[in-house]
Design a protein around this motif. Structure first.
Motif, PDB file in Angstrom:
ATOM      1  N   GLU A 269      31.449 -31.070  10.138  1.00  0.00           N
ATOM      2  CA  GLU A 269      31.981 -30.473   8.894  1.00  0.00           C
ATOM      3  C   GLU A 269      33.494 -30.556   8.920  1.00  0.00           C
ATOM      4  OE1 GLU A 269      32.890 -26.798   6.051  1.00  0.00           O
ATOM      5  OE2 GLU A 269      32.202 -26.300   8.063  1.00  0.00           O
TER       6      GLU A 269
ATOM      7  N   ASP B 226      39.319 -28.152  11.140  1.00  0.00           N
ATOM      8  CA  ASP B 226      40.235 -27.758  10.062  1.00  0.00           C
ATOM      9  C   ASP B 226      41.645 -28.124  10.489  1.00  0.00           C
ATOM     10  OD1 ASP B 226      39.637 -25.659   7.492  1.00  0.00           O
ATOM     11  OD2 ASP B 226      41.749 -26.026   7.978  1.00  0.00           O
ATOM     12  N   ILE B 227      42.519 -28.313   9.516  1.00  0.00           N
ATOM     13  CA  ILE B 227      43.928 -28.586   9.828  1.00  0.00           C
ATOM     14  C   ILE B 227      44.666 -27.276  10.105  1.00  0.00           C
ATOM     15  CG2 ILE B 227      44.859 -28.468   7.464  1.00  0.00           C
ATOM     16  CD1 ILE B 227      46.485 -31.046   8.225  1.00  0.00           C
ATOM     17  N   SER B 228      44.092 -26.175   9.636  1.00  0.00           N
ATOM     18  CA  SER B 228      44.751 -24.873   9.783  1.00  0.00           C
ATOM     19  C   SER B 228      44.273 -24.160  11.047  1.00  0.00           C
ATOM     20  CB  SER B 228      44.461 -24.015   8.537  1.00  0.00           C
ATOM     21  OG  SER B 228      44.605 -22.653   8.839  1.00  0.00           O
TER      22      SER B 228
ATOM     23  N   ASN C 288      33.677 -29.553   2.006  1.00  0.00           N
ATOM     24  CA  ASN C 288      34.091 -28.962   0.735  1.00  0.00           C
ATOM     25  C   ASN C 288      35.616 -29.010   0.785  1.00  0.00           C
ATOM     26  OD1 ASN C 288      34.651 -27.424  -1.495  1.00  0.00           O
ATOM     27  ND2 ASN C 288      34.103 -25.461  -0.544  1.00  0.00           N
ATOM     28  N   PRO C 289      36.187 -30.174   0.411  1.00  0.00           N
ATOM     29  CA  PRO C 289      37.634 -30.343   0.604  1.00  0.00           C
ATOM     30  C   PRO C 289      38.426 -29.708  -0.541  1.00  0.00           C
ATOM     31  CG  PRO C 289      36.704 -32.295  -0.400  1.00  0.00           C
ATOM     32  CD  PRO C 289      35.562 -31.339  -0.229  1.00  0.00           C
ATOM     33  N   PRO C 290      39.757 -29.612  -0.391  1.00  0.00           N
ATOM     34  CA  PRO C 290      40.557 -29.170  -1.547  1.00  0.00           C
ATOM     35  C   PRO C 290      40.476 -30.243  -2.626  1.00  0.00           C
ATOM     36  CG  PRO C 290      41.962 -29.751   0.349  1.00  0.00           C
ATOM     37  CD  PRO C 290      40.552 -29.897   0.798  1.00  0.00           C
TER      38      PRO C 290
ATOM     39  N   ALA D 287      43.817 -25.024   1.048  1.00  0.00           N
ATOM     40  CA  ALA D 287      42.364 -25.021   0.863  1.00  0.00           C
ATOM     41  C   ALA D 287      41.982 -25.468  -0.550  1.00  0.00           C
ATOM     42  CB  ALA D 287      41.806 -23.622   1.129  1.00  0.00           C
TER      43      ALA D 287
ATOM     44  N   THR E  77      28.754 -23.266  -2.974  1.00  0.00           N
ATOM     45  CA  THR E  77      28.844 -24.082  -1.755  1.00  0.00           C
ATOM     46  C   THR E  77      27.547 -24.018  -0.943  1.00  0.00           C
ATOM     47  OG1 THR E  77      31.231 -23.803  -1.769  1.00  0.00           O
ATOM     48  CG2 THR E  77      30.278 -24.388   0.337  1.00  0.00           C
TER      49      THR E  77
ATOM     50  N   SER F  96      41.925 -30.746  13.470  1.00  0.00           N
ATOM     51  CA  SER F  96      42.094 -32.151  13.086  1.00  0.00           C
ATOM     52  C   SER F  96      42.549 -32.265  11.643  1.00  0.00           C
ATOM     53  CB  SER F  96      40.763 -32.899  13.269  1.00  0.00           C
ATOM     54  OG  SER F  96      40.923 -34.257  12.914  1.00  0.00           O
ATOM     55  N   ASP F  97      43.383 -33.261  11.396  1.00  0.00           N
ATOM     56  CA  ASP F  97      43.750 -33.635  10.032  1.00  0.00           C
ATOM     57  C   ASP F  97      42.665 -34.623   9.582  1.00  0.00           C
ATOM     58  OD1 ASP F  97      44.840 -34.669   7.721  1.00  0.00           O
ATOM     59  OD2 ASP F  97      46.797 -35.114   8.583  1.00  0.00           O
ATOM     60  N   TRP F  98      41.762 -34.156   8.781  1.00  0.00           N
ATOM     61  CA  TRP F  98      40.545 -34.898   8.430  1.00  0.00           C
ATOM     62  C   TRP F  98      39.969 -35.611   9.670  1.00  0.00           C
ATOM     63  CZ3 TRP F  98      39.127 -31.965   5.023  1.00  0.00           C
ATOM     64  CH2 TRP F  98      39.871 -31.627   3.919  1.00  0.00           C
TER      65      TRP F  98
ATOM     66  N   GLY G 243      37.103 -29.476   7.339  1.00  0.00           N
ATOM     67  CA  GLY G 243      37.719 -28.429   6.506  1.00  0.00           C
ATOM     68  C   GLY G 243      36.844 -27.197   6.461  1.00  0.00           C
TER      69      GLY G 243
ATOM     70  N   LEU H 200      39.824 -19.827   2.562  1.00  0.00           N
ATOM     71  CA  LEU H 200      39.205 -19.730   1.239  1.00  0.00           C
ATOM     72  C   LEU H 200      38.042 -18.748   1.307  1.00  0.00           C
ATOM     73  CD1 LEU H 200      39.195 -21.688  -1.530  1.00  0.00           C
ATOM     74  CD2 LEU H 200      36.911 -22.134  -0.677  1.00  0.00           C
TER      75      LEU H 200
ATOM     76  N   GLY I  92      37.367 -23.943   7.186  1.00  0.00           N
ATOM     77  CA  GLY I  92      37.866 -22.641   6.710  1.00  0.00           C
ATOM     78  C   GLY I  92      37.298 -21.497   7.531  1.00  0.00           C
TER      79      GLY I  92
ATOM     80  N   ILE J 268      30.085 -22.778   6.160  1.00  0.00           N
ATOM     81  CA  ILE J 268      29.078 -23.852   6.042  1.00  0.00           C
ATOM     82  C   ILE J 268      28.471 -24.151   7.415  1.00  0.00           C
ATOM     83  CG2 ILE J 268      28.742 -26.311   5.524  1.00  0.00           C
ATOM     84  CD1 ILE J 268      30.910 -26.067   3.375  1.00  0.00           C
TER      85      ILE J 268
HETATM   86  C1  LIG Z   1      37.959 -25.723  -0.116  1.00  0.00           C
HETATM   87  S1  LIG Z   1      38.340 -25.145   1.515  1.00  0.00           S
HETATM   88  C2  LIG Z   1      36.698 -25.073   2.207  1.00  0.00           C
HETATM   89  C3  LIG Z   1      36.526 -24.009   3.240  1.00  0.00           C
HETATM   90  C4  LIG Z   1      35.062 -23.791   3.671  1.00  0.00           C
HETATM   91  N1  LIG Z   1      34.475 -24.996   4.204  1.00  0.00           N
HETATM   92  C5  LIG Z   1      34.239 -23.318   2.483  1.00  0.00           C
HETATM   93  O1  LIG Z   1      33.504 -24.126   1.909  1.00  0.00           O
HETATM   94  O2  LIG Z   1      34.340 -22.134   2.122  1.00  0.00           O
HETATM   95  C6  LIG Z   1      39.044 -26.598   2.212  1.00  0.00           C
HETATM   96  C7  LIG Z   1      39.389 -26.512   3.690  1.00  0.00           C
HETATM   97  O3  LIG Z   1      39.956 -27.767   4.087  1.00  0.00           O
HETATM   98  C8  LIG Z   1      41.021 -27.518   4.971  1.00  0.00           C
HETATM   99  N2  LIG Z   1      41.936 -28.676   4.919  1.00  0.00           N
HETATM  100  C9  LIG Z   1      42.901 -28.965   4.016  1.00  0.00           C
HETATM  101  N3  LIG Z   1      43.536 -30.089   4.333  1.00  0.00           N
HETATM  102  C10 LIG Z   1      42.950 -30.544   5.472  1.00  0.00           C
HETATM  103  C11 LIG Z   1      43.169 -31.682   6.301  1.00  0.00           C
HETATM  104  N4  LIG Z   1      44.147 -32.558   6.017  1.00  0.00           N
HETATM  105  N5  LIG Z   1      42.379 -31.839   7.374  1.00  0.00           N
HETATM  106  C12 LIG Z   1      41.405 -30.940   7.669  1.00  0.00           C
HETATM  107  N6  LIG Z   1      41.161 -29.845   6.939  1.00  0.00           N
HETATM  108  C13 LIG Z   1      41.924 -29.647   5.839  1.00  0.00           C
HETATM  109  C14 LIG Z   1      41.649 -26.238   4.481  1.00  0.00           C
HETATM  110  O4  LIG Z   1      42.418 -25.618   5.487  1.00  0.00           O
HETATM  111  C15 LIG Z   1      40.418 -25.449   4.054  1.00  0.00           C
HETATM  112  O5  LIG Z   1      39.944 -24.646   5.095  1.00  0.00           O
END
Ligand SMILES: C[S@@+](CC[C@H](N)C(=O)[O-])C[C@H]1O[C@@H](n2cnc3c(N)ncnc32)[C@H](O)[C@@H]1O
Length: 271
Positions: free
Chosen positions: A109, A134-136, A175-177, A196, A90, A159-161, A111, A84, A113, A117
């Motif tokens: 933190e 991050d999951i990615s 800052n989650p999706p 994201a 943010t 990690s997945d959350w 997610g 993102l 990206g 942050i």
């Molecule tokens: C809104 S973006 C925020 C990115 C960055 N922190 C920012 O504020 O610019 C959400 C982030 O959460 C990550 N994400 C989505 N699903 C996730 C999950 N299940 N576990 C961990 N991270 C996840 C995405 O890959 C993305 O990088």
């Protein structure tokens, strides 16, 4: 002779400003230097570069992806289509984290990206011990590159959350999706990674995971700081209250929109 300035005026249309920024980046020169340079004749290479960029801009590619970077908290972050583009609103998470973190606190933190942050906070508060996840995998590569560029000591984990996260933290930030999967605004964000932006049908799916699980990972009196979308504040505050958080407050961004919620863990036995 067709000058750079004349080419921009003839071809730039509504993207003249973006093309000028790209032309400056092409030469690696400042705005003031570009004023002199733009009187020069446009080279075939520059013309090709700008024409190609114009096609992409017209297709909706954000300028940051064409430049390969975005400024956030007055720092330059590498970005690509795996992350993102960090948004100015943010920065409120950084402000609140600085306010709430005590000397030497641990920060998680979720997610991360591009790492914007976690890295901005690490620059501001080198005393903090920061882990970002991050999951990615591709996003983590970008975050790693940004951490190296800004010489920041942060730990990056896949990690997945909370799934692969162990330990407890003084501060958890995210800052989650938070956009619902049928939200028409997504049409304007099509170039950014869907993971994201969207976590499910309602837009609350990722927020719920954070709120429901944060207790197990926060130290007593630790803080949770979450960014959310327009109109989500009340629902989030209700959910936080039902999970026994205290000191639940909303904070507005510069556009006067409720943008983040902060809350505090009372006791370690809730979860
Ligand atoms: C809104 S973006 C925020 C990115 C960055 N922190 C920012 O504020 O610019 C959400 C982030 O959460 C990550 N994400 C989505 N699903 C996730 C999950 N299940 N576990 C961990 N991270 C996840 C995405 O890959 C993305 O990088």
């Amino acid at each position: 002779m067709l000058t750079i300035d004349a080419w921009l005026r003839q071809n730039g249309a509504r993207f003249q400003h973006e093309l000028e920024i790209l032309a400056r980046a092409y030469f690696g020169i400042s705005k003031a230097e570009f004023i002199c340079e733009s009187d020069q004749s446009i080279t075939p290479n520059l013309k090709n570069y700008l024409s190609d960029a114009l096609v992409k801009l017209k297709r909706g590619t954000p300028l940051a992806y064409l430049l390969g970077y975005k400024e956030f908290w007055s720092l330059e972050f590498q970005v690509n289509r795996n992350v993102l583009i960090p948004r100015p609103e943010t920065e409120l998470i950084i402000e609140k984290s600085i306010e709430l973190a005590n000397d030497g606190d641990s920060v998680l933190e979720l997610g991360t990206g591009s790492g914007a942050i976690a890295i901005a906070l690490a620059k501001e508060r080198p005393d903090l011990s920061i882990t970002a996840t991050d999951i990615s995998i591709q996003a983590l590569e970008v975050a790693r590159e940004n951490a190296r560029k800004h010489k920041c000591k942060i730990t990056l984990e896949h990690s997945d959350w909370f799934e692969s996260v162990s330990g407890t933290w003084n501060l958890i930030l995210s800052n989650p999706p938070y956009i619902a999967e049928n939200d028409p605004h997504l049409d304007f964000l099509a170039m950014e990674p869907r993971v994201a932006l969207v976590s499910g049908p309602t837009g609350f799916e990722a927020l719920d995971v954070l709120i429901e699980n944060a207790h197990n990972h926060l130290k007593p009196c630790g803080h949770l700081i979450i960014e959310h979308g327009i109109g989500q504040a009340q629902e989030i505050k209700k959910k936080l209250a039902s999970h026994h958080f205290t000191e639940i407050s909303s904070h507005k961004d510069l556009a006067n929109i409720n943008r983040i919620v902060t809350a505090q863990q009372v006791s370690p036995e809730y979860g």
